[in-house]
Motif scaffolding. Structure first.
Motif, short mmCIF file in Angstrom:
data_model
loop_
_atom_site.label_atom_id
_atom_site.label_comp_id
_atom_site.label_asym_id
_atom_site.label_seq_id
_atom_site.Cartn_x
_atom_site.Cartn_y
_atom_site.Cartn_z
N LEU A 1 0.83 -1.21 0.00
CA LEU A 1 0.00 0.00 0.00
C LEU A 1 0.86 1.25 0.00
O LEU A 1 0.38 2.36 -0.18
CB LEU A 1 -0.94 0.02 1.22
CG LEU A 1 -1.96 -1.10 1.28
CD1 LEU A 1 -2.99 -0.81 2.37
CD2 LEU A 1 -2.66 -1.31 -0.06
N HIS A 2 2.17 1.09 0.22
CA HIS A 2 3.09 2.25 0.25
C HIS A 2 4.11 2.04 -0.88
O HIS A 2 3.72 1.86 -2.03
CB HIS A 2 3.70 2.32 1.66
CG HIS A 2 4.47 3.56 2.00
ND1 HIS A 2 4.49 4.68 1.22
CD2 HIS A 2 5.28 3.85 3.07
CE1 HIS A 2 5.26 5.60 1.78
NE2 HIS A 2 5.76 5.12 2.90
N ALA B 1 -11.54 -4.51 -9.53
CA ALA B 1 -11.11 -3.44 -8.62
C ALA B 1 -12.30 -2.77 -7.94
O ALA B 1 -12.19 -2.28 -6.82
CB ALA B 1 -10.28 -2.40 -9.38
N GLY C 1 -1.27 1.30 -7.82
CA GLY C 1 -0.77 2.51 -8.45
C GLY C 1 -1.87 3.55 -8.63
O GLY C 1 -1.64 4.59 -9.25
N PHE C 2 -3.05 3.25 -8.08
CA PHE C 2 -4.15 4.21 -8.13
C PHE C 2 -4.58 4.60 -6.74
O PHE C 2 -4.62 3.77 -5.84
CB PHE C 2 -5.36 3.62 -8.88
CG PHE C 2 -5.46 4.11 -10.28
CD1 PHE C 2 -6.37 5.09 -10.62
CD2 PHE C 2 -4.59 3.62 -11.24
CE1 PHE C 2 -6.43 5.56 -11.92
CE2 PHE C 2 -4.65 4.08 -12.54
CZ PHE C 2 -5.56 5.06 -12.88
N GLY C 3 -4.91 5.87 -6.56
CA GLY C 3 -5.40 6.35 -5.27
C GLY C 3 -4.27 6.87 -4.42
O GLY C 3 -3.10 6.49 -4.59
N PHE D 1 12.96 3.17 -4.57
CA PHE D 1 12.14 4.14 -3.84
C PHE D 1 12.86 4.50 -2.53
O PHE D 1 12.97 5.68 -2.16
CB PHE D 1 10.75 3.51 -3.59
CG PHE D 1 9.66 4.45 -3.15
CD1 PHE D 1 9.92 5.61 -2.43
CD2 PHE D 1 8.32 4.16 -3.44
CE1 PHE D 1 8.88 6.46 -2.02
CE2 PHE D 1 7.29 5.00 -3.04
CZ PHE D 1 7.58 6.15 -2.31
N LEU E 1 -9.79 8.89 -7.40
CA LEU E 1 -8.66 7.97 -7.48
C LEU E 1 -7.92 8.22 -8.80
O LEU E 1 -8.48 8.02 -9.87
CB LEU E 1 -9.15 6.52 -7.43
CG LEU E 1 -9.96 6.12 -6.17
CD1 LEU E 1 -10.60 4.76 -6.34
CD2 LEU E 1 -9.06 6.15 -4.94
#
Ligand code: CMC
Length: 428
Positions: A264-265, A293, A304-306, A385, A359
């Protein structure tokens, strides 16, 4: 708006101060609320809670603004480089020529790691995910530099730890990959730029000459800038909370790496590519995956959305989408998952479910596609990252310590059993 707010608890009016930030954002200061009323506030996931005041990064999720120390992400990505941005985040101003040269030169001198780090590395099975290896190697620096455990060190000593960490991070990152594929590690090449040195340690075969492609090094440098800070996100909050107990900078940042790992991160960049690959292998029917989804009984989310904060667009995603096109063109790479990604984006942007919930593609939607084009293996994406986020974590840790912030210790509302007597095993 007045600079106080009033809440009524059981008929008693309580006045609370309202503080204002430099971009006019306002917050009710509830720090004395419990003392005045015996009541606490609750906000799972801290969706509406500021944990600190900070002068490092400004983000306006409605307008899609992201600035480091007042400079826009668009301008920094275009005109600056990762080490200059690191200096800016950590020390609060753009470096002079002399400050910059000194910073880069000192970092370059500290890229080598203690030989015993190799022994730690060799202890990991080759199946080890490089994020776990990276966080372990960063935490292990407390053993090589035990003086870093002293919470009352001088600022010069803290600066040395900062330099060491920025300098050695690419070495740890590249070595975590080498361990995974069972190849001998490469030592740093201090004639290279920060990004090029990393790429050489990742990909060079010690028996052959290796030239870093400047297109690849430049693209990586830009990606590092885009990831360099993002105010109080999950991993940064972790760094600040761990550091608030006066744990060392290495231990705090190691904890941040672990927080970043989850899908989620930061782990979303790996999850996006895996998702796109699955869609491709499944015949490329994006509509079917969009339906999944949106189905609340299906755990699948469009990776990769939201975003917790961006409710309009993620400015990093805009830059990265363009960079993905540029890099793939320059390198002459055609990647079918880029087309699937663009198709999914277009569908989502026109779908009421995504529109209503605001989103949009986030930083991770296209970054994986660039990493792939640069030759970075999928489970190294989140390590990239982490390399980028490092100066942000350091700046936030340093700010938290310099502001003498109290230990991070939230409260709770207890929902378990009331007091009861112990029952011996034979009577249960
Ligand atoms: N796909 C489908 N539905 C979604 C998605 C998604 N990617 N993201 C949010 N939703 C829905 C969610 O089900 C909820 O619907 P409802 O109101 O009907 O219950 C609504 O949108 C709000 O979502 P939320 O989970 O309450 O929002 P949040 O702020 O707690 O979570 C998030 C933010 C980023 C964790 C989430 O959007 C998500 O899981 N995205 C996919 C993972 C991802 O790409 N993460 C990378 C974030 S950017 C890099 C970084 O800085 O970490």
């Amino acid at each position: 708006m007045s600079n106080t707010a009033e809440i009524n608890v059981g008929g008693k009016a309580i006045e609370l101060p309202v503080i204002e930030g430099s971009e006019n954002e306002q917050a009710i200061d509830i720090s004395k609320l419990r003392g005045q009323s015996g009541i606490i506030t609750i906000d799972p996931g801290f969706k509406n809670t500021g944990s600190t005041t900070s002068a490092i990064t400004f983000l306006d999720g409605e307008k899609g603004i992201l600035r480091y120390r007042g400079y826009s992400i668009e301008e920094l990505a275009e005109k600056s480089n990762f080490l200059e941005v690191s200096y800016l985040l950590i020390y609060g101003h753009l470096p002079s020529n002399e400050e910059y040269n000194n910073f880069v030169e000192t970092i370059t001198k500290h890229t080598l790691v203690h030989e015993d780090v190799k022994k730690i590395l060799e202890g990991f099975p080759s199946a080890a995910h490089p994020m776990g290896v990276l966080s372990s190697l960063v935490c292990a620096q407390t053993a090589f530099y035990p003086e870093s455990l002293d919470p009352n060190r001088s600022s010069d000593e803290v600066d040395l730890s900062i330099i060491r960490l920025i300098a050695k991070m690419p070495t740890f990152a590249a070595w975590s990959y080498k361990n995974q594929i069972g190849h001998p590690v490469n030592y740093p090449d201090n004639k290279q730029s920060y990004a090029a040195n990393f790429l050489k340690m990742m990909f060079a075969n010690p028996a052959e000459d290796y030239e870093v492609d400047p297109v690849v090094a430049d693209a990586l440098d830009k990606l590092l800038i885009l990831h360099a800070d993002h105010e109080q996100n999950c991993s940064t909050s972790t760094v600040r909370v761990v550091g608030s107990s006066h744990a060392s900078m290495y231990a705090s940042i190691s904890a941040g790496i672990n927080a970043l790992w989850g899908p989620l991160h930061g782990g979303a960049n790996q999850a996006v590519i895996e998702m796109l690959e699955n869609i491709k292998a499944d015949g490329g029917d994006t509509k079917k995956w969009m339906a999944k989804a949106k189905d609340k009984d299906d755990p699948f989310r469009l990776m990769g959305f939201g975003h917790r904060v961006y409710k309009n667009f993620d400015p990093r995603a805009k830059i990265i989408k363009k960079a993905a096109d540029d890099v793939l063109t320059k390198l002459g790479v055609s990647d079918p998952v880029l087309d699937i990604a663009k198709g999914l984006e277009e569908e989502a942007l026109n779908d009421p479910y995504f529109v209503e919930r605001k989103l949009y593609p986030n930083v991770d939607f296209y970054s994986g596609i660039i990493y792939r084009a640069l030759g970075i293996p999928t489970d190294m994406f989140t390590v990239m990252f982490a390399m980028g986020r490092l100066p942000g974590w350091i700046a936030q840790w340093k700010e938290m310590r310099e502001n003498k912030e109290p230990i991070g210790r939230p409260r709770q509302v207890y929902t378990g059993s009331k007091e009861r007597s112990y029952v011996s095993m034979s009577e249960r």
